[in-house]
Design a protein around this motif. Structure first.
Motif, PDB file in Angstrom:
ATOM      1  N   LEU A 216     -38.654   8.628 -16.739  1.00 17.58           N
ATOM      2  CA  LEU A 216     -37.485   8.984 -17.546  1.00 17.58           C
ATOM      3  C   LEU A 216     -37.102   7.834 -18.473  1.00 17.58           C
ATOM      4  N   SER A 217     -37.173   6.605 -17.961  1.00 15.35           N
ATOM      5  CA  SER A 217     -36.840   5.448 -18.796  1.00 15.35           C
ATOM      6  C   SER A 217     -37.851   5.272 -19.923  1.00 15.35           C
ATOM      7  N   LEU A 218     -39.128   5.461 -19.606  1.00 20.10           N
ATOM      8  CA  LEU A 218     -40.156   5.366 -20.649  1.00 20.10           C
ATOM      9  C   LEU A 218     -39.943   6.437 -21.716  1.00 20.10           C
ATOM     10  N   SER A 219     -39.566   7.626 -21.291  1.00 17.83           N
ATOM     11  CA  SER A 219     -39.315   8.704 -22.241  1.00 17.83           C
ATOM     12  C   SER A 219     -38.143   8.364 -23.152  1.00 17.83           C
ATOM     13  N   ARG A 220     -37.078   7.800 -22.573  1.00 23.39           N
ATOM     14  CA  ARG A 220     -35.918   7.396 -23.382  1.00 23.39           C
ATOM     15  C   ARG A 220     -36.316   6.319 -24.380  1.00 23.39           C
ATOM     16  N   LEU A 221     -37.140   5.351 -23.941  1.00 17.98           N
ATOM     17  CA  LEU A 221     -37.626   4.304 -24.840  1.00 17.98           C
ATOM     18  C   LEU A 221     -38.454   4.900 -25.965  1.00 17.98           C
ATOM     19  N   ALA A 222     -39.282   5.893 -25.635  1.00 16.55           N
ATOM     20  CA  ALA A 222     -40.119   6.522 -26.657  1.00 16.55           C
ATOM     21  C   ALA A 222     -39.263   7.184 -27.728  1.00 16.55           C
ATOM     22  N   TYR A 223     -38.213   7.895 -27.312  1.00 14.72           N
ATOM     23  CA  TYR A 223     -37.326   8.546 -28.281  1.00 14.72           C
ATOM     24  C   TYR A 223     -36.626   7.510 -29.166  1.00 14.72           C
ATOM     25  N   ASP A 224     -36.149   6.418 -28.556  1.00 12.24           N
ATOM     26  CA  ASP A 224     -35.435   5.403 -29.331  1.00 12.24           C
ATOM     27  C   ASP A 224     -36.369   4.648 -30.276  1.00 12.24           C
ATOM     28  N   LEU A 225     -37.576   4.320 -29.794  1.00 12.05           N
ATOM     29  CA  LEU A 225     -38.537   3.615 -30.655  1.00 12.05           C
ATOM     30  C   LEU A 225     -38.968   4.483 -31.830  1.00 12.05           C
TER      31      LEU A 225
ATOM     32  N   VAL B 127     -32.048  -0.930 -24.170  1.00  8.46           N
ATOM     33  CA  VAL B 127     -31.720  -1.939 -23.152  1.00  8.46           C
ATOM     34  C   VAL B 127     -31.275  -1.252 -21.864  1.00  8.46           C
ATOM     35  N   ALA B 128     -30.411  -0.244 -22.000  1.00  8.41           N
ATOM     36  CA  ALA B 128     -29.956   0.482 -20.812  1.00  8.41           C
ATOM     37  C   ALA B 128     -31.114   1.202 -20.124  1.00  8.41           C
ATOM     38  N   ALA B 129     -31.998   1.809 -20.913  1.00 12.05           N
ATOM     39  CA  ALA B 129     -33.139   2.531 -20.333  1.00 12.05           C
ATOM     40  C   ALA B 129     -34.032   1.599 -19.524  1.00 12.05           C
ATOM     41  N   LEU B 130     -34.176   0.356 -19.972  1.00 13.34           N
ATOM     42  CA  LEU B 130     -34.982  -0.626 -19.246  1.00 13.34           C
ATOM     43  C   LEU B 130     -34.336  -1.034 -17.921  1.00 13.34           C
TER      44      LEU B 130
ATOM     45  N   ALA C 110     -49.226  11.791 -25.303  1.00  8.77           N
ATOM     46  CA  ALA C 110     -49.037  13.009 -26.104  1.00  8.77           C
ATOM     47  C   ALA C 110     -47.619  13.074 -26.641  1.00  8.77           C
ATOM     48  N   GLN C 111     -46.640  12.717 -25.806  1.00  5.31           N
ATOM     49  CA  GLN C 111     -45.247  12.722 -26.246  1.00  5.31           C
ATOM     50  C   GLN C 111     -45.013  11.716 -27.364  1.00  5.31           C
ATOM     51  N   VAL C 112     -45.519  10.499 -27.197  1.00  9.38           N
ATOM     52  CA  VAL C 112     -45.305   9.440 -28.191  1.00  9.38           C
ATOM     53  C   VAL C 112     -45.922   9.822 -29.541  1.00  9.38           C
ATOM     54  N   ILE C 113     -47.160  10.320 -29.508  1.00  7.84           N
ATOM     55  CA  ILE C 113     -47.847  10.666 -30.752  1.00  7.84           C
ATOM     56  C   ILE C 113     -47.146  11.834 -31.447  1.00  7.84           C
ATOM     57  N   ALA C 114     -46.728  12.832 -30.678  1.00 11.13           N
ATOM     58  CA  ALA C 114     -46.020  13.975 -31.266  1.00 11.13           C
ATOM     59  C   ALA C 114     -44.680  13.539 -31.854  1.00 11.13           C
ATOM     60  N   LEU C 115     -43.977  12.599 -31.190  1.00 14.28           N
ATOM     61  CA  LEU C 115     -42.706  12.104 -31.709  1.00 14.28           C
ATOM     62  C   LEU C 115     -42.886  11.376 -33.036  1.00 14.28           C
ATOM     63  N   LEU C 116     -43.931  10.571 -33.127  1.00 14.75           N
ATOM     64  CA  LEU C 116     -44.200   9.870 -34.390  1.00 14.75           C
ATOM     65  C   LEU C 116     -44.465  10.876 -35.511  1.00 14.75           C
TER      66      LEU C 116
ATOM     67  N   GLY D 148     -29.686   2.378 -31.224  1.00 19.44           N
ATOM     68  CA  GLY D 148     -30.969   2.588 -30.548  1.00 19.44           C
ATOM     69  C   GLY D 148     -31.326   1.436 -29.640  1.00 19.44           C
ATOM     70  N   LEU D 149     -31.028   0.204 -30.073  1.00 24.74           N
ATOM     71  CA  LEU D 149     -31.331  -0.970 -29.251  1.00 24.74           C
ATOM     72  C   LEU D 149     -30.502  -0.960 -27.972  1.00 24.74           C
TER      73      LEU D 149
END
Length: 433
Positions: free
Chosen positions: A137-146, A264-267, A16-22, A259-260
């Motif tokens: 939290l890391s996945l969420s950060r990746l979602a925002y950056d992607l 990398v840090a989020a991973l 839901a977060q990823v789709i709403a962000l897009l 963003g990259l």
């Protein structure tokens, strides 16, 4: 990291977060094009005002909305706010004047200011294990950056087939899909046992936030990353196109490098936090930010700037990604929406200060002086955070004399002196006044 997606409730929330962000990203592109169409001569001013309205809504609405909806089921609230956002997005293509745009943008961002803290506060209740929550939290950060990369590319592809007005349909679909995903799961609804007035509910998050040592430190860290991030978000186009004489494509590459670095840090952060506590990791991020800003004085070329922006992205993520863990530990479950709302409002208040500061300083006293000023602010904020959040207070050992032996809060505590001794991060609630 991806194992956390095996939790069905979290998986649906994350999707839901990823789709709403897009969808939000598509609206950002469409809004820029629409601002130019409404008032070509003042498109920049229109967008600047829209961003200011967004920040005002974030800072003012989040605590009030949290107080108003404290007793509302979280699922109902999240679905309702997604529907409101979809309805506003559906109206955006039909704007005929700038004031209409400002009004709808305020409504849209007000709904987001209520949605985001509630959404963020729900995740730690869904994922009780701290390692799982860290991965989330890391996945969420990746979602925002992607989203910053994927949304413009998707918008560019769609614009070859249709007009920008139809990008808003993608936004509508994104919010409705987000709402549909949330309806398929059950969400926890921790409720406070105390009856509080509307004023107490509105201010509780801020009052808790500003009395807990690690959260006062977190506020200083928020100011540090706002200072570092503002240099990137405000002055990249000036540096790339004026100082280094490159085109728009190179501006996009520089922003992508930031963003990259953040990705990398989020991973790496979940693995890092297994061996190093949050405080030194987050403080090291601010040190990296301050050092990178000072290094900006010596950047000889465009590609060196790209590398520097990646370093700033790493420092930014080192601070921002673990912040949810600090909030999670700093309050009881029923207080988390208020705490996340306070974090949402206060962090955006920091950006309200640093955004115009970075732009005004760059335009009036030069970019070199801006690097020095923002590096100084970042370093001072880092020192303030270290002072406000002493390492000795990451865990507080104390005795409860007023709780029964079977109370869930003292599960695993040791009987001592007529009470029960245990240790955890400092929190402020009915049991820890």
């Amino acid at each position: 990291m991806l194992k956390v997606l095996s939790n069905r409730t979290y998986r649906h929330l994350f999707l839901a977060q990823v789709i709403a962000l897009l969808g939000t990203g598509l609206a950002t592109v469409a809004l820029g094009l629409q601002a130019y169409e409404l008032d070509a001569g003042s498109a920049g001013a229109v967008l600047g005002t829209a961003l200011a309205i967004k920040m005002i809504a974030y800072v003012t609405v989040a605590p009030i909305a949290t107080a108003l909806t404290e007793q509302m089921p979280r699922r109902t609230m999240l679905v309702g706010l997604d529907i409101v956002r979809a309805a506003v997005a559906l109206c955006l293509p039909f704007l005929t004047s700038v004031w209409q745009a400002y009004l709808l943008i305020f409504v849209l961002q007000a709904a987001s200011a209520a949605f985001t803290p509630t959404f963020q506060a729900t995740i730690p209740d869904v994922l009780a294990d701290e390692d799982d929550y860290t991965h989330a939290l890391s996945l969420s950060r990746l979602a925002y950056d992607l989203e910053k990369v994927v949304s413009p590319l998707l918008a560019a592809a769609l614009l070859t087939l249709t007009s920008y007005h139809n990008l808003y349909l993608g936004t509508v679909v994104g919010f409705l899909a987000s709402a549909a995903l949330v309806t398929t799961i059950l969400l926890p609804d921790p409720k406070s046992m105390q009856q509080r007035s509307f004023y107490e509910r509105t201010t509780r998050g801020l009052r808790l936030y500003l009395t807990v040592q690690q959260l006062k430190g977190l506020l200083a860290l928020n100011f540090a990353i706002a200072a570092g991030g503002s240099m990137v978000f405000v002055n990249t186009v000036v540096l790339v196109q004026t100082v280094y004489g490159r085109g728009e494509r190179f501006t996009a590459i520089a922003l992508a490098a930031f963003g990259l670095g953040s990705m990398v840090a989020a991973l790496l952060i979940p693995r890092l936090l297994r061996f190093i506590p949050d405080r030194p990791v987050m403080l090291s991020g601010t040190v990296l930010l301050a050092g990178a800003l000072l290094a900006g004085l010596l950047i000889p070329s465009y590609w060196a700037l790209v590398a520097l922006w990646a370093m700033i992205g790493i420092g930014y993520s080192l601070v921002l990604t673990p912040s949810g863990r600090i909030l999670r530990r700093s309050g009881m479950p029923e207080d988390r929406p208020a705490l996340f709302a306070a974090q949402f409002a206060l962090s955006h208040a920091c950006w309200m200060i640093t955004y115009p500061l970075a732009g005004w300083m760059g335009a009036t006293i030069g970019l070199s002086a801006t690097y020095i000023l923002l590096a100084t602010i970042t370093a001072l904020a880092s020192l303030t955070a270290a002072r406000l959040w002493p390492s000795a207070e990451e865990n507080d050992s104390h005795i409860h004399f007023d709780l029964d032996a079977d109370h869930p809060h003292i599960a695993g505590a040791t009987a001592f002196g007529g009470g029960y001794r245990h240790s955890h991060a400092i929190i402020k609630d009915i049991h820890h006044p």
